[in-house]
Design an enzyme around this catalytic site. Structure first.
Site, PDB file in Angstrom:
ATOM      1  N   LYS A 162       0.830  -1.217   0.000  1.00 47.04           N
ATOM      2  CA  LYS A 162       0.000   0.000   0.000  1.00 47.04           C
ATOM      3  C   LYS A 162       0.865   1.268   0.000  1.00 47.04           C
ATOM      4  CE  LYS A 162      -2.282  -1.003   3.860  1.00 47.04           C
ATOM      5  NZ  LYS A 162      -1.682  -2.307   4.254  1.00 47.04           N
ATOM      6  N   ARG A 191      11.145  -0.747  12.091  1.00 46.52           N
ATOM      7  CA  ARG A 191       9.830  -0.829  12.747  1.00 46.52           C
ATOM      8  C   ARG A 191       9.784  -2.032  13.678  1.00 46.52           C
ATOM      9  NH1 ARG A 191       4.860   0.109   8.620  1.00 46.52           N
ATOM     10  NH2 ARG A 191       3.882  -1.082  10.298  1.00 46.52           N
TER      11      ARG A 191
HETATM   12  P1  AMP Z   1       0.651   0.465   9.269  1.00 48.96           P
HETATM   13  O1  AMP Z   1       1.771   1.418   9.110  1.00 48.96           O
HETATM   14  O2  AMP Z   1      -0.563   0.845   8.440  1.00 48.96           O
HETATM   15  O3  AMP Z   1       1.067  -0.964   9.061  1.00 48.96           O
HETATM   16  O4  AMP Z   1       0.166   0.568  10.791  1.00 48.96           O
HETATM   17  C1  AMP Z   1       1.036   0.225  11.868  1.00 48.96           C
HETATM   18  C2  AMP Z   1       0.226   0.063  13.127  1.00 48.96           C
HETATM   19  O5  AMP Z   1      -0.426   1.298  13.455  1.00 48.96           O
HETATM   20  C3  AMP Z   1      -0.901  -0.958  13.074  1.00 48.96           C
HETATM   21  O6  AMP Z   1      -0.446  -2.272  13.328  1.00 48.96           O
HETATM   22  C4  AMP Z   1      -1.817  -0.446  14.175  1.00 48.96           C
HETATM   23  O7  AMP Z   1      -1.291  -0.752  15.458  1.00 48.96           O
HETATM   24  C5  AMP Z   1      -1.704   1.057  14.007  1.00 48.96           C
HETATM   25  N1  AMP Z   1      -2.723   1.567  13.037  1.00 48.96           N
HETATM   26  C6  AMP Z   1      -2.479   2.158  11.845  1.00 48.96           C
HETATM   27  N2  AMP Z   1      -3.625   2.515  11.235  1.00 48.96           N
HETATM   28  C7  AMP Z   1      -4.614   2.122  12.067  1.00 48.96           C
HETATM   29  C8  AMP Z   1      -6.032   2.197  11.982  1.00 48.96           C
HETATM   30  N3  AMP Z   1      -6.654   2.723  10.923  1.00 48.96           N
HETATM   31  N4  AMP Z   1      -6.751   1.689  13.030  1.00 48.96           N
HETATM   32  C9  AMP Z   1      -6.144   1.163  14.113  1.00 48.96           C
HETATM   33  N5  AMP Z   1      -4.818   1.040  14.242  1.00 48.96           N
HETATM   34  C10 AMP Z   1      -4.048   1.531  13.229  1.00 48.96           C
END
Ligand code: AMP
Length: 193
Positions: free
Chosen positions: A14, A134
């Site tokens: 994404k 990360r």
């Molecule tokens: P990402 O960078 O999109 O993989 O998000 C990393 C982490 O941020 C996820 O594993 C969640 O802990 C938190 N997170 C990001 N976006 C959301 C969302 N829309 N709702 C809830 N938690 C989120």
């Protein structure tokens, strides 16, 4: 306005596709994961609260991410449109997003869903973890936990958009440009509607 939800499990690509799409269509990239990581980096109270959940591979509460998106929409009143990346991740988030956009007489144009099998996701995330720094990419147990969160809480969001005839799935395996071209075809088809 062109408002796209870029959907898919962790590691589906994404972020990579968002970067290409914002350039082509002049959109603003709203990644709740990036916004949360920036709160953590700044040491804010919100960031401190979110960090524990993120490091455990769990979702943060809906109201936290909805609030962040609400202020970003308010800060960008003249945007040509937005790419929502990693948001909405639950059905209540999707409902809240529709309500927020309605305030501006706007809505979601389409959801582009990148489909990638689970074993490939784990491989990609472990590889990304070697350079991303990360904590949630660092080990396979945590990655699996994020995939479980996705399957239980986030996957139903696809159906929410399918019911509105806005759901388009794309094979997320292949060359980056090939996936990008397919995403553009979908986006141009829904722009024409
Ligand atoms: P990402 O960078 O999109 O993989 O998000 C990393 C982490 O941020 C996820 O594993 C969640 O802990 C938190 N997170 C990001 N976006 C959301 C969302 N829309 N709702 C809830 N938690 C989120």
């Amino acid at each position: 306005m062109l408002n796209i939800v870029l959907f898919g499990p962790p590691g589906a690509g994404k972020g990579t596709q968002s970067q290409k799409l914002i350039q082509k269509y002049g959109l603003i990239h709203l990644s709740t994961g990036d916004l949360l990581r920036s709160e953590i980096a700044q040491g804010t109270e919100l960031g401190l609260k979110a960090k524990g959940l993120m490091d455990a591979g769990l979702l943060v509460p809906d109201e936290v991410v909805i609030g962040m998106i609400e202020s970003k929409l308010a800060q960008n009143p003249n945007a040509a449109g937005f790419i929502f990346d990693g948001f909405p991740r639950t059905v209540p988030q999707a409902e809240a997003l529709d309500q927020l956009l309605q305030k501006y007489d706007q809505g979601i144009s389409c959801m582009v869903a990148l489909e990638v099998p689970e074993e490939e996701l784990v491989k990609r995330l472990l590889l990304r973890g070697q350079t991303s720094g990360r904590p949630d990419d660092a080990d396979e147990v945590l990655i699996q936990k994020r995939v479980v969160e996705y399957n239980t809480k986030t996957a139903p969001v696809a159906n929410y958009y399918a019911q509105q005839n806005k759901f388009y799935a794309i094979n997320g395996i292949g060359e980056i440009d090939e996936i990008f071209n397919k995403s553009c075809e979908v986006i141009e088809a829904c722009q024409a509607v």
